[in-house]
Design a protein around this motif. Sequence first.
Motif, mmCIF file in Angstrom:
data_model
loop_
_atom_site.group_PDB
_atom_site.id
_atom_site.type_symbol
_atom_site.label_atom_id
_atom_site.label_comp_id
_atom_site.label_asym_id
_atom_site.label_seq_id
_atom_site.Cartn_x
_atom_site.Cartn_y
_atom_site.Cartn_z
ATOM 1 N N ALA A 24 39.559 59.766 22.185
ATOM 2 C CA ALA A 24 40.400 60.569 21.621
ATOM 3 C C ALA A 24 41.089 61.619 22.496
ATOM 4 O O ALA A 24 40.285 62.602 23.327
ATOM 5 C CB ALA A 24 39.230 61.398 20.764
ATOM 6 N N MET A 25 42.416 61.519 22.705
ATOM 7 C CA MET A 25 43.201 62.617 23.240
ATOM 8 C C MET A 25 43.905 63.226 22.273
ATOM 9 O O MET A 25 44.744 63.172 21.420
ATOM 10 C CB MET A 25 43.447 61.381 24.638
ATOM 11 C CG MET A 25 43.198 60.699 25.391
ATOM 12 S SD MET A 25 44.430 59.666 26.269
ATOM 13 C CE MET A 25 44.477 58.060 24.941
ATOM 14 N N ARG A 26 45.275 64.282 23.335
ATOM 15 C CA ARG A 26 45.776 65.257 22.297
ATOM 16 C C ARG A 26 46.765 65.363 23.918
ATOM 17 O O ARG A 26 46.343 64.800 25.422
ATOM 18 C CB ARG A 26 45.099 66.204 21.963
ATOM 19 C CG ARG A 26 44.155 67.334 23.170
ATOM 20 C CD ARG A 26 43.883 68.440 22.345
ATOM 21 N NE ARG A 26 43.499 69.361 23.407
ATOM 22 C CZ ARG A 26 42.017 69.403 24.141
ATOM 23 N NH1 ARG A 26 41.003 68.302 23.560
ATOM 24 N NH2 ARG A 26 41.422 70.279 24.666
ATOM 25 N N ALA A 27 47.785 66.372 24.001
ATOM 26 C CA ALA A 27 48.835 66.707 25.308
ATOM 27 C C ALA A 27 47.953 67.241 26.114
ATOM 28 O O ALA A 27 46.777 68.298 25.585
ATOM 29 C CB ALA A 27 49.930 67.017 24.002
ATOM 30 N N GLY A 28 47.820 66.366 26.785
ATOM 31 C CA GLY A 28 47.474 67.138 28.194
ATOM 32 C C GLY A 28 46.493 66.387 28.280
ATOM 33 O O GLY A 28 45.726 67.046 29.790
ATOM 34 N N SER A 29 45.961 65.646 27.654
ATOM 35 C CA SER A 29 44.414 64.776 27.860
ATOM 36 C C SER A 29 44.594 63.820 29.341
ATOM 37 O O SER A 29 45.205 63.478 29.421
ATOM 38 C CB SER A 29 44.159 63.865 26.875
ATOM 39 O OG SER A 29 43.487 64.783 26.200
ATOM 40 N N ASP A 30 43.327 64.137 29.944
ATOM 41 C CA ASP A 30 43.474 63.507 31.129
ATOM 42 C C ASP A 30 41.882 62.898 31.286
ATOM 43 O O ASP A 30 40.923 63.318 31.827
ATOM 44 C CB ASP A 30 43.152 64.279 32.339
ATOM 45 C CG ASP A 30 43.107 64.070 34.030
ATOM 46 O OD1 ASP A 30 42.844 62.309 33.412
ATOM 47 O OD2 ASP A 30 43.787 64.385 35.299
#
Length: 297
Positions: A24-30
Motif C-alpha cells: 500500500a502506498m501514499r505520497a512519498g512512499s519508497d
Amino acid sequence: MTRAPDILCIGSALWDVIGRSPAAMRAGSDVPGRIATVPGGVALNIAMALARQGLRPALLSVVGRDIEGDALIGLCDRLGIETAHLYRSDDLPTDRYMAIEGAGGLIAAIADAHSLEAAGAHILTPLIGGPLGDAETPYEGLVALDGNLTEALLAEIAVHPAMARADLRVAPASPGKAERLLPFLRAGRGTLYVNLEEAGLLCRDSFEAAEPAALALLARGAARAIVTEGGRPCCDATVEGAVTRKPPQVLVTRVTGAGDTFMAAHLAAERAGASREDALDRALETAARYVSGDLVP
C-alpha cells in the motif's frame, strides 16, 4: 492488391514505464517492487489486443525517428500490426507514459503525449487524403480513436467528411482528458467508452452506477455510451435501451491497459456478430483475465 486493415487505431503509441508493488502506498512512499518498460498508449494497446485475436489493425499515430521509435515499430510488425501509415517525425521524440501501481491500484501516472499533440492532423493524412480514404470516398470501417489527440483535432474528426461513414469508437484515455470527447456529444457521433468518473465529467454531474451515467450521456447527445466501473456492473446504452452486465470477480494484479483491453475485446466481439449482451460479457471476461494477470499482454 494490399488487403485493407480490419480496423484503424488512431491515437497514442508509446512506451509505458510501469512500476508495480504489492505494498500500500501514499505520497512519498519508497517501496520495493518491479519496473517494466512495455509498449503502450491507448491506440497501440487496442491494436495489440485486436492482433492477439487474429485481426489486422492499422495504427495511425506519430513515432519518432529515434531508437525507441524503431523498436516500437519493429515490435508492431512482429505482432501483425500495420505500421505503414504511421507518421515518422525527425523532430519529435517517441512519446512515453509512466505509472506507479500499488496494492490499491493506480497511485499516479504521467502521460507524455506531446509529440502526438504536436503532430496534429499529420497522423490523419492517410485517412483524409488517401490511401485509406478522403472526403469523396470516406472510410467505412471500424475506427478506434483515443482522447490523447487535442480537442481541436477530435472536433474536426467528429464532423470530417472523410470519416462520415466510419464506425467511430472513442475512449478518452484518462479522466483528465474526458472533456476532449465533448465534440462527439455535440455531433451525436460514435460509441463512447468511458468509466464512471469520465461519464460524470462529460455530464458535469456525479453518478452512483453505470446505467444512469450511460443514459445521461445519451441525453447530452451521445449516439451510444458504454460505461464501466471496475468490478461493478457496466452498461451499454443506446436509443434502443440499456444493457447491463456484471464483470467476473478476480484478484486485481494490474490496472494499466485494462480499459483498452475491454474496448478491444468488445470491438472484436461485435465485429464477429455478437449481440450487445454477449459482446459486453466477452469484454468483461477478457478484461478480468487481464487485470488478474491470467491474460498475457
